[in-house]
Design a protein around this motif. Sequence first.
Motif, PDB file in Angstrom:
ATOM      1  N   GLY A  48      38.918   7.176  -4.844  1.00 10.91           N
ATOM      2  CA  GLY A  48      38.351   8.154  -4.136  1.00 10.91           C
ATOM      3  C   GLY A  48      37.513   9.155  -4.173  1.00 10.91           C
ATOM      4  N   ASP A  49      36.507   9.261  -4.320  1.00 10.33           N
ATOM      5  CA  ASP A  49      35.502  10.382  -4.906  1.00 10.33           C
ATOM      6  C   ASP A  49      35.062  11.306  -4.062  1.00 10.33           C
ATOM      7  N   SER A  50      34.030  11.659  -4.347  1.00 11.06           N
ATOM      8  CA  SER A  50      33.008  13.612  -3.816  1.00 11.06           C
ATOM      9  C   SER A  50      32.249  13.019  -2.597  1.00 11.06           C
ATOM     10  N   HIS A  51      32.108  11.677  -2.485  1.00 14.26           N
ATOM     11  CA  HIS A  51      31.181  11.623  -1.269  1.00 14.26           C
ATOM     12  C   HIS A  51      32.094  10.780  -0.257  1.00 14.26           C
ATOM     13  N   ILE A  72      25.599   4.273  -6.170  1.00 11.90           N
ATOM     14  CA  ILE A  72      26.085   5.134  -6.025  1.00 11.90           C
ATOM     15  C   ILE A  72      24.876   5.831  -5.987  1.00 11.90           C
ATOM     16  N   ARG A  73      24.748   6.830  -4.912  1.00 14.67           N
ATOM     17  CA  ARG A  73      23.387   7.153  -4.508  1.00 14.67           C
ATOM     18  C   ARG A  73      23.204   8.683  -5.082  1.00 14.67           C
ATOM     19  N   LYS A  74      24.174   9.397  -5.299  1.00 16.11           N
ATOM     20  CA  LYS A  74      23.772  10.412  -6.660  1.00 16.11           C
ATOM     21  C   LYS A  74      25.160  10.509  -7.087  1.00 16.11           C
ATOM     22  N   PRO A  75      25.525  11.462  -7.893  1.00 20.96           N
ATOM     23  CA  PRO A  75      25.887  11.937  -8.956  1.00 20.96           C
ATOM     24  C   PRO A  75      27.779  12.325  -8.275  1.00 20.96           C
ATOM     25  N   LEU A  76      28.427  11.778  -9.104  1.00 22.63           N
ATOM     26  CA  LEU A  76      29.690  12.495  -8.445  1.00 22.63           C
ATOM     27  C   LEU A  76      30.231  14.402  -8.518  1.00 22.63           C
ATOM     28  N   ALA A  77      30.607  15.058  -7.740  1.00 20.22           N
ATOM     29  CA  ALA A  77      30.822  16.219  -8.350  1.00 20.22           C
ATOM     30  C   ALA A  77      31.946  16.476  -8.813  1.00 20.22           C
ATOM     31  N   CYS A  78      33.493  16.238  -8.628  1.00 19.36           N
ATOM     32  CA  CYS A  78      34.656  15.857  -8.871  1.00 19.36           C
ATOM     33  C   CYS A  78      34.877  14.192  -9.958  1.00 19.36           C
ATOM     34  N   THR A  79      35.695  14.789 -10.820  1.00 11.41           N
ATOM     35  CA  THR A  79      36.347  13.229 -11.051  1.00 11.41           C
ATOM     36  C   THR A  79      37.260  12.327  -9.426  1.00 11.41           C
ATOM     37  N   PRO A  80      37.276  11.447  -9.906  1.00 10.56           N
ATOM     38  CA  PRO A  80      37.362  10.703  -8.640  1.00 10.56           C
ATOM     39  C   PRO A  80      39.169  10.356  -9.130  1.00 10.56           C
ATOM     40  N   SER A 106      39.879   5.727 -16.098  1.00 11.74           N
ATOM     41  CA  SER A 106      39.038   7.015 -16.586  1.00 11.74           C
ATOM     42  C   SER A 106      38.613   7.274 -15.810  1.00 11.74           C
ATOM     43  N   LYS A 107      37.841   8.730 -16.344  1.00 11.07           N
ATOM     44  CA  LYS A 107      37.758  10.375 -15.104  1.00 11.07           C
ATOM     45  C   LYS A 107      35.956   9.241 -14.865  1.00 11.07           C
ATOM     46  N   ALA A 108      35.691   8.449 -15.739  1.00 17.59           N
ATOM     47  CA  ALA A 108      34.531   8.285 -14.699  1.00 17.59           C
ATOM     48  C   ALA A 108      34.756   7.138 -13.080  1.00 17.59           C
ATOM     49  N   CYS A 131      41.282  16.227   0.472  1.00 12.67           N
ATOM     50  CA  CYS A 131      40.440  16.834  -0.354  1.00 12.67           C
ATOM     51  C   CYS A 131      40.176  18.283  -1.054  1.00 12.67           C
ATOM     52  N   HIS A 132      39.339  18.330  -1.662  1.00 11.24           N
ATOM     53  CA  HIS A 132      38.892  19.730  -2.197  1.00 11.24           C
ATOM     54  C   HIS A 132      39.292  20.963  -1.151  1.00 11.24           C
ATOM     55  N   ASP A 133      38.528  19.958   0.462  1.00  5.35           N
ATOM     56  CA  ASP A 133      38.632  21.637   1.283  1.00  5.35           C
ATOM     57  C   ASP A 133      39.707  21.745   1.680  1.00  5.35           C
ATOM     58  N   GLY A 134      40.950  21.262   1.615  1.00  5.02           N
ATOM     59  CA  GLY A 134      42.205  21.392   2.273  1.00  5.02           C
ATOM     60  C   GLY A 134      42.882  20.203   3.561  1.00  5.02           C
ATOM     61  N   GLN A 135      41.708  19.264   3.770  1.00  2.00           N
ATOM     62  CA  GLN A 135      41.419  18.312   4.250  1.00  2.00           C
ATOM     63  C   GLN A 135      42.148  17.063   4.354  1.00  2.00           C
TER      64      GLN A 135
END
Length: 1553
Positions: A348-351, A321-329, A273-275, A38-42
């Motif tokens: 794997g996505d930002s959620h 999808i409950r809310k838009p993604l914060a970054c590219t999956p 793709s990016k989506a 993940c983006h936080d390092g875990q």
Amino acid sequence: MASNNLAVPIVLWGHVPPTHCISAILLTSDQRTVVTGCHDGQICLWDLNENMELVPRNMLFGHTAKITCLAKSTDTWEKCNVVSAAENGELCLWDVSDGRCIEHTKLSGTHTAIYPYQVGNSSSREYRLICHGYYAEILIMDANSLEVLFSLSSKLSPDWISCLCILRPIKRHEDVIVALSTSGTLKVWTLTGQETKESEPIFETESKPLCCLNAKTLACCQFTQRTVLIVCSNYWQVYDAGDFSLLCSVPNKKGEPWTGGEFVAGDRVIVWSKAGRGSLYQLPSCCIPDSADFRSGVGQAAAKTPAPFQYLIMEIQPAKIRKPLACTPAMSFSFGRRGSYHKLLLRGDSHGRVTMWKIPDITEKELSRLKQEDIVDRPPDMPPHVSVSLQDVWDSMELKPAGIIDQLSTKQDNTPLAITASLYLPAQGRLVCGREDGSIIIVPATQTAKVQLLQCEHTKQRGWPPHRILRGHKGKVTCLVYPHQESLRYDPQYLVSGGVDFAVLLWDLFSGQLLHTFSVHGGEITQLVCPPDNCNARVLQSVCSVASDHSVALLSLRERKALLLAGRHLFPVQVIKWRPADDFLVVGCLDNTVYVWQMETGHLDRVESGSVAQDILNACDETILPSESTTTLAQALKRRSLAAFKNVAQRAAFQVLQTSTASQSQAEVSKSQNFALSITPMRTNPKDSDFHVLFFDTEALIVQLLTDETLGLSSPITPEPSKQKDQSESPSSKRRTLFSSVGETIKAQVSETIKSQLKQGSDFIDLKMMSGSPKKEQTNGQKESVDLEYKSKRSKNLTLLEYNLTLDIAQLLMSCLHAWGLDLELDKLCLFKLGLLKPHIPVSFGLISRGGHMSLMLPTWYKYRERVTTGLAEPKTTQLVPSAAQVEPAGVPRVGSSLVHSGHWEISSAVTTQHLLSVISVANTLMGMTNASFLGEKINQGKRTSPLVPTVESIAQDLLEKFVVDRSETGCELMSIVLESERVRRIKQVGVQGLIVGEVNTDSSDGTDSEAEGSMPPSIQQAQIKQGWSLLAALHCVLLPDLLGKERFQPPQLQMLARRWQDRCLEVREAAQALMLAELQRIGPEGRKEVIDSWAPHLPNYVDPQTSQSPESQPTSASSPKDKTEPTAEPAKEEDTDHLQDEDLISGCAPSLMEDEVSQESSPVSRNCSPEMAYPTQKKASMPFEARRNQATAIVMLGVIGAEFGAEIASKGQNEEQKKKASRAPEGFSRDNYSLARHTSKALTYLLLAPPSGKLPAHTPIRRAAIDLIGRGFTVWEPYMDVSAVLLGLLELCCDAEKHAASMMSGLPLTPAADSCRTARHALSLIATARPSAFITTMAKEVARHAAMAANAQSQSAPIHTSVLVRGKPEILRVIELLIDKMQSDVAELIVEVMDITVHCLDAAQLKQKGLQETFPAICRFNMVSYDNHSRRIAVGARNGYLALYDQKTAKCQMIAAHGAPVMAVAFSPDGRHLATYSYQENKLLFWQMAAGLFGMMSGSSIKCIRSHDTRPARAGSNTSLNSLLKGVRLVWITQKNVIVLTGDGSEQKFSV
């Protein structure tokens, strides 16, 4: 907490799952584990079963930045290790089975992709890693050590590499690496497999520009090796792999750039793709090598070439999808060659949601039908086969994850309040939590943890345990600090908090009163920091606060005002550092600028950026005293620093002041200690609420239990008066015997040592008791009186609940670790006698590995285990129905016992090892304590037994009484009882039926059981409790594998146990040794053979002196290790190479265990070659941490196997059992093939005798292990070692036994020197009792050699009188006395040699004054030894018929031929003029005249036989064994002329001179 400690983490996750914004995703080769970073390092590990069910299992902590890529370390099916890279250059190698960090390093630059690569021309399946990223090179690293082997450079147009692939031509033995740079240049390198770091720079062999800017993927078709797929943001293209001719190109849709792709088959590709949408394409015939139209479109326009056919889209429905993604999956493709899933697409996505599609194999017929349906505009969608997020798993759980204080903080909708800041006070055992509503709650930590985890009377009870709430903030609390915990100079009552209301509050911790509010910031408080101890006096009583408005303030807690407000920072503050020498506060900001503030005047000294800023931050880490500062007067004027003026004007006076201050600071640091429990708040994202990890330090818990036992805090039941009297007399008598040999000085040393240890920990004891007011520190000469208001507030102390903290911690740990449900009778004993509590939810454990990296089990780990263990049989015994006192509280969900109670034994071998070591060592400690029960009344009562802190002198005396006998025995091991077969048989057959007086009546709750227990004598209760802990230890040490079975039990790792073989804590050491011996016995001969084959290649070679390494330092080589044989399992968590502690197994290893120029390791012994033909093979030179540790582990592993299962040397007295053992000895340790025994003995001898050096200090765990194994397996090693050198080496370590006696008897962890002394004494005892003849003859030869050197010396030289034989005299006498007590017949066979040794060791002056009987009474037990007080002569009858006469006046021995058979008895006449000798076999009695020669000297002519008498032979049928003769045959002088001969058959004969 040091990672070398035996720590058991337990996690309380809370009701909200951690944030997991996925940045990388990977599926292992066996397709059983999904790994997400993940983006936080875990990193999160997800279990995938055959039904496509995905369950999160572990979360790995260790990286400090975003995970940029994940890769498999190998492509093999068996070994599923994963490499992760972070944005800041960190690299970690993980074992996905349990989340252990195997290796970690940090390189400059960011790695964007890693590929596993097997060397093409290597027969050993050696794997390497190919890395590229934000640097202009390609790095080739070793897959095991993460060491950079070499790099690939660019000669033309060097640039960052965006993607690459590895080609392996069929007809060539070389590997080809094809890479694309960010500028679109194609580069080709050729690898032969012989490249090293010392070789010439490796440049590209070919280079070609392509129109592929910022390519995302470069993939070669694995099916044909003829085509290459290149995916860029705007298009994806297929090229011919031969000349990279363009075959086809597909643009992207508007606003949806491509991010990656892979070949699914020879004619099909998948591109995503990016989506987060995947598309499947069928390639046209011009792109298929097997087609006749292959390359038909080369050189033509894109419009004229046929386009690929898109026939399937894989995406998540927008409605889900409950809310838009914060970054590219993050997406990846997995091609399983042997798995149940052939081809998988992962997303794997930002959620934190992991989605998987199983790619279908669509036939050509189906494709033709799809083409006819004209689906170009919108191909059919394929829903995912599985889509799971952490939030989904949390919501679906029947047993909701528990938070640390869920029962104390709820909203109106019954959801717990979020914890936004946490602080644990280990000295008081209190947890301070700041919450989102602005309140701060103080609660007993262990009590609230028990409520969440265990079945107790307060489970799910609102408002329990008693707590205190502080209300003052108007928003959420963001940070907490207890300054007294950071430094003792602060007042213990101060607690400081910061919140989103821009305020910093000062609280009275003990009364809960708000003392002051600091409102100086314009943003929420983000950080609270305490300044270091060497700042000026005014700053020392302040804290530093940092706010979100980029301001920094120094807040004085004593003056209640702000000393400094620094608010000119343009960017957020990242780091706070101090420069006390110049009175500077250094603030580092996000834009890499540094602001230097003058603390005393508040002046901004300067602002720096770039390299200068970095140099300033690095200089702050240096320890520079103001007295050493070179500040000039001009600099002081420029800085306007009062401290600088003082430094220039009063340098000499300031130096004296700072010297005293520094010593005081060092004294404070020395008082720091490890606590049995520490609670660490953690969060994966700054916006998350805290979850808590409870770290149980087993060693600290054991030490604290022993200390509390001595202080009387854990013994609420008073023994009977008669028993008390016996207990008071027994240690006293034993202590007199013990001190008789070493003198009363040891007693004083013990008292002083214990006093010093207790004085160092006195602050901790005062805080722990929580009954008196704490002492206020006085710093820098400033005195402050305590006012009456403070005294009244201190009377309301922090005691929210009366309980024993140490026993509470032990109860919590043992309740979570115990294997419930396997032996229900033992469970009954644990519940109603020992006071353990059953868990009511699955406990989430953790595992600490190298460098502080940590793996934490997610609360859903048991779901996958439940499916795996479906159908396994439960224990045959019936389920115990709890009594009224133990009824499960209402509302607690019930879970099967196999999941909640015993499920953690099947997680991994590393977790099993840690848990077994902890539970057995703590159980043994509690077994040795007085009535160590966890029943609630006794825990509460235990606190009240000692309301006041005892004096240091009384504590020292109590410690001396308690431990002087218990710790004096060198060879005792607590776990020896567990390993006895009779003990195990008794446990299996009898169980605990006889331990509980009366059965529990489950139908009534009238309290009859408690009355019966109360009427039970305390001595019986104590015996039952001790027996209960013994049975619990036996269950986990011996019976657990059989009760659980192979499916539900992961056996302990032998290498982890080997590394704990000489642990600093004696209880942990004994548990590790017992576990390792039990496991080696359990796996049988075949298992031991596999262990030997695995570890023999790592055994260093010390046999050939030409190849053995000298103790001098060797240069470090840089090439990588190439171990042809790897261990069966990877070693467990250990210390970082740069921070090896003294207790680590490989710290201070032998040169060949460290960085050698050539690593000498022994090859596996061939079964067909002779031992002389087996020789070590040379390996490459790189010795990373793992390889060095493996060598040290191999010595211990093979040493234990050889010592316990090797063939002993043949002797006459061998029984049938010893002969059978020799015949079953493993290969390499047998009499026919002894190569491994020879190599192991040489390695052990080297570790013992090698002189101390920087790489091998005098007292290290590996040396102690070698000493211990030499003693254990001496009968195996003896033929291959220099016995004389070994004995003298052991004796050298024992010379200072009196100095270390206090440390060995205190019961606390031993110092390294004392531990080596204790181990060496034990080894000497084992050697002497195993081979008494070898010990006696060797020591006699050394004594004779020493006497000859002393006689031939020209003068009294110092080396002779300070040799080991002189300094080790008390130890030699101890061993001789031990042999006389246990092996009297062996000593009698060599009585003359024993007397030679004894005469050398006895003090001549003491012998003259007291005589032999009082000086060394043990030797006088033999009737063939006699001493004359008049002439100071000693007569000894030998087994060869000779008579040995020792004259103490001349220090000489004379041998006289006396009898033709062994002399069984000698005796001097009362006046010393005559000597009588008697031979039982010869039936003859001789009288000798002992006249003195000239000048009183003894000569042969003055000693003569004056009469001979024949005695009656023994009666037929009498016992003529040697032991019987030694006891029965003796001479008694009744007058000056008459003697009586007492024969073995009981008859008497009288003779006269």
